[in-house]
Design an enzyme around this catalytic site. Structure first.
Site, PDB file in Angstrom:
ATOM      1  N   ASP A 198       8.050   7.557  55.798  1.00 25.29           N
ATOM      2  CA  ASP A 198       9.356   7.718  55.525  1.00 25.29           C
ATOM      3  C   ASP A 198       9.717   6.308  54.855  1.00 25.29           C
ATOM      4  OD1 ASP A 198      12.102   8.042  54.965  1.00 25.29           O
ATOM      5  OD2 ASP A 198      12.348   9.166  56.739  1.00 25.29           O
TER       6      ASP A 198
HETATM    7  C1  BGC Z   1      15.148   9.237  54.295  1.00 32.90           C
HETATM    8  C2  BGC Z   1      14.079  10.103  53.725  1.00 32.90           C
HETATM    9  C3  BGC Z   1      14.257   9.875  52.170  1.00 32.90           C
HETATM   10  C4  BGC Z   1      13.852   8.319  51.839  1.00 32.90           C
HETATM   11  C5  BGC Z   1      13.792   8.034  50.530  1.00 32.90           C
HETATM   12  C6  BGC Z   1      14.752   7.782  53.876  1.00 32.90           C
HETATM   13  O1  BGC Z   1      15.777   7.116  54.511  1.00 32.90           O
HETATM   14  O2  BGC Z   1      15.099   9.395  55.658  1.00 32.90           O
HETATM   15  O3  BGC Z   1      14.610  11.438  53.738  1.00 32.90           O
HETATM   16  O4  BGC Z   1      13.484  10.570  51.328  1.00 32.90           O
HETATM   17  O5  BGC Z   1      14.698   7.360  52.544  1.00 32.90           O
HETATM   18  O6  BGC Z   1      14.984   7.767  49.925  1.00 32.90           O
END
Ligand code: BGC
Length: 763
Positions: free
Chosen positions: A232
């Site tokens: 993530d």
């Molecule tokens: C989120 C993800 C997301 C990623 C990119 C993170 O903060 O948890 O779900 O895909 O950011 O934006």
């Protein structure tokens, strides 16, 4: 997978620096391209493409994005209970992703809705792992068929937003497997996502990105995942440890110091080069997959109107008719309707955070009602303000208009600011001034309908008591306005079903005692009793149960037939539409079992959404695969199907059982050797053990009657649970001294092996 990598991009041809470079991004949404390896673009996700036209952005990914269809968010999608429909949605998302040259669309999010307060529940499907898993699988299958990869997220146990980057989800083995991992397992096995996204949180003390057990032993070793694990965004704390655990790609990119740490770790011998090579191979495979998809789906475009229509269809199928006394709904084609509340004219279509999509257009419920019902005199009234100031004048206007109208439709709910990624809610209430307005309108107009707009579950009991009809519209994406009009006017007969229990009080939630944890540890103390499994076990009243949803027609269930097969249970049931309009029923199968391991009263093990014409009967067959009946055995560390009688309940919701029957299944062959911890009762079930116990009892005279006279206990009953290894101490050395015990255990276990060789599976 067989490695797709061409000679052009082989691991061996890359320098150490190139290898390190491949395992972290180049910038916010893209991978690096050392030695000409094709770049992979990954973008949010999940319910639309958030493509940032200005190219890559260093500003925490926050930049304007280009318009794309804002499909219904996950909360709504799950309420369709229809994987076939969701597969079509996935295909459309894939086409849009390809049209923006997005290789991987970051989603779907399949985390279990453990607690109503999780700020990101709108981005997740359900409290139930079967429903979440099947909807998630269909989503990934559709998406990838169109040539865009999925990123199944957030792996794993990221069930709250509060302190998501540092808290540990502490979960026992059985609930972890049966509830939290089961969804991911299903999607990985069935739909084979290109990537899995390792979450921010720790799992049982170890960060998900550094969790070798999770990423390598379970995900790859047990489930056969053949794609790349992507972190993530910002979830990697220690790059080398993350690589060792099985995180192939650190996102976002740009931190070149971390690449240098990988190079240094290889050079000083603290990181095995084979570990790096493995991740590099997976990144090459991902790049190759993406390139193949680009070749197979060149110049993809999408038809905005067609996708908007699909978004409307899915949204219409997601709306849940919670209550409809006196058949207040659907609205007729004439008369006067007072439409109250700001959501009717300025719709809320999605949640806040990384999933936010700039829609290609937005349907306004009030305008859509007008367009579909030109002969209805529709008037809009604000009624209240989102800023929470008491707007007595607005309320008064709305009440007066409602009194004069034939029907009032009041839009209530939460704004995007009330529930968003990165924070949790502290309560589940709708603002008090909205309830006040609803009550006042309902007092003036008996035919009042509440339309609810919200991403996470809200307190519904008071709302439902106040009015005869309630439509749960959650958040429905850009075509939600049209879908609400379709359902209010009866152009779409509602068939959505709740994918999460609506409790009477937040305090009733099974997770209430242990959310949000203590000192950064969240103990999932309710175990397997998540959602309806817990409300049912605790026999708690709920506002609306899991699986609930009404229709403008009625359905009758008959002729439940159950057949046990080696592969599971085949269930047949006849469902008749007894009303006068066509409709769609979601037939739900719950399974119960008495005895054996601890279980919730009932668990969803199958369902089917079926369109049934007025007066017609659908003969529905649903097969419950044997594997879905298994529980996770914490002694054997594997799935086990218990033998015995299973109750099968065909139901219209988890608390509306229409037909029940039972079926017997043979259990899995389980070899649990006798040990010093085996109890007297367990020995009695074996002929050799029974003889040994009989011998002891024979020498034991009147212990039973002495125990009951002197101690008031039933020695027979309490004695049954005594481990045989303790009989010696308890009898001052008389029974089963060491040598005898060892001999007995040997004989017992030898006879089990013999019995197994003869094909006996019942122990
Ligand atoms: C989120 C993800 C997301 C990623 C990119 C993170 O903060 O948890 O779900 O895909 O950011 O934006």
């Amino acid at each position: 997978m067989s490695h797709l990598t061409t000679a052009r991009h082989s691991v061996d041809a890359l320098t150490l620096e190139d290898k390190a470079a491949l395992t972290s991004g180049a910038a916010y949404w893209v991978t690096k391209e050392p030695a000409g390896v094709p770049v992979v673009t990954m973008e949010d996700g999940p319910h639309g493409v958030r493509h940032q036209s200005a190219g890559d952005t260093p500003h925490m990914g926050i930049a304007p994005s280009e318009p794309a269809t804002c499909f219904p968010p996950a909360v709504a999608v799950a309420q369709t209970w229809d994987p076939e429909l969701v597969e079509r949605l996935g295909e459309a998302l894939g086409r849009e992703a390809r049209s923006f040259d997005t290789d991987v669309l970051l989603g779907p999010g399949v985390n279990i809705k453990r607690d109503p307060r999780c700020g990101r529940n709108f981005e997740y499907f359900s409290e139930d792992p079967l429903l979440s898993g099947q909807i998630g699988s269909a989503w990934v299958t559709g998406l990838q068929r169109s040539g865009a990869g999925a990123s199944l997220k957030h792996f794993a146990a990221n069930n709250q937003e509060l302190d998501r980057m540092r808290s540990s989800s502490d979960i026992d083995e059985r609930p972890l497997r049966e509830i939290y991992l089961r969804t991911f397992e299903r999607v990985v096995r069935e739909a084979k996502p290109w990537t899995v996204m390792a979450s921010y949180n720790k799992l049982n003390g170890t960060p998900a990105t550094e969790n070798h057990w999770l990423l390598t032993e379970v995900l790859r070793g047990e489930w056969g995942f053949d794609g790349a694990v992507v972190s993530d965004w910002g979830a990697v704390g220690d790059r080398v440890r993350a690589l060792r655990a099985g995180t192939d790609l650190q996102m976002p990119g740009g931190d070149l110091g971390a690449d240098a740490e990988v190079v240094a770790a290889i050079e000083d011998g603290s990181l095995d080069p084979a570990v790096l090579d493995q991740s590099v191979q997976r990144m090459l495979d991902l790049a190759e997959r993406a390139e193949q998809a680009r070749i197979a789906h060149p110049d993809t475009t999408f038809d905005e109107a067609e996708h908007h229509a699909l978004a409307r269809e899915v949204a219409g199928r997601a709306i849940v008719l919670l209550k409809n006394d006196e058949q207040v709904l659907p609205l007729g084609g004439t008369g006067t309707v007072a439409v109250v509340g700001p959501f009717a004219t300025s719709p809320r279509i999605q949640g806040g955070g990384s999933s936010r999509v700039i829609p290609t257009r937005t349907d306004v419920p009030f305008d859509e009602l007008r367009a579909l019902a030109p002969d209805v005199d529709l008037r809009a009234f604000e009624g209240y303000r989102h800023d929470g100031t008491d707007a007595a004048d607005l309320r008064q206007q709305a009440v007066e208009a409602a009194k004069l109208a034939d029907t009032a439709v009041v839009f209530l709910g939460l704004t995007a600011a009330d529930e968003a990624e990165g924070t949790d809610r502290t309560h589940i209430n709708v603002p008090a001034e909205q309830i006040q307005l609803l009550r006042a309108v309902a007092a003036a107009q008996p035919k009042t309908v509440a339309v609810l707009i919200h991403g996470g579950v809200i307190a519904l009991a008071e709302i439902a008591e106040s009015v005869p009809a309630v439509l749960d519209a959650t958040i429905l994406g850009q075509a939600g306005g049209g879908a609400i009009a379709d359902v209010l006017l009866g152009r779409v007969n509602p068939s959505g079903r709740l994918a999460e229990t609506a409790p009477v009080r937040l305090e009733d939630a099974p997770s209430y005692l242990t959310y949000p944890g203590d000192q950064l540890h969240v103990r999932y103390g309710e175990g397997i009793f998540v959602g309806y499994r817990g409300y049912d076990h605790l026999r708690r009243e709920v506002a609306f149960p899991f699986g609930h949803g009404l229709s403008y027609t009625q359905f009758e269930y008959a002729d439940l037939q159950l057949v046990a097969t080696p592969d599971g249970i085949r269930v047949e049931v006849a469902v008749r539409n007894t009303g006068s309009v066509d409709g769609r029923e979601v037939i739900q199968l719950y399974v119960s079992k008495e005895g054996g391991v601890q279980r919730p009263p009932m668990e969803l093990r199958g369902y089917r959404s079926v369109g049934i014409k007025a007066g017609e009967t659908a003969h529905v067959t649903i097969t419950i695969p044997r594997q879905d009946l298994a529980y996770w055995d914490i002694g054997l560390h594997r799935w086990v199907v218990e033998g015995g009688e299973y109750g099968i309940h065909a139901a219209a919701s988890s608390r509306d059982i229409r037909r029940s029957g039972t079926v017997r299944l043979d259990g899995d062959a389980v070899r649990r050797p006798f040990t010093e911890e085996s109890t007297v009762a367990e020995l009695l079930r074996d002929p050799i053990g029974a003889a040994a116990i009989a011998d002891i009892m024979g020498r034991n005279g009147n212990t039973q009657s002495v125990a009951s006279q002197e101690l008031g206990i039933d020695a027979n009953k309490s004695g049954m649970r005594i481990p045989i290894g303790r009989l010696r101490t308890l009898s001052a050395g008389r029974y089963l001294p060491k040598a005898q015990l060892t001999d007995l255990l040997q004989r017992l276990n030898a006879s089990r092996v013999e019995s197994a060789q003869k094909g006996n599976r019942n122990f």
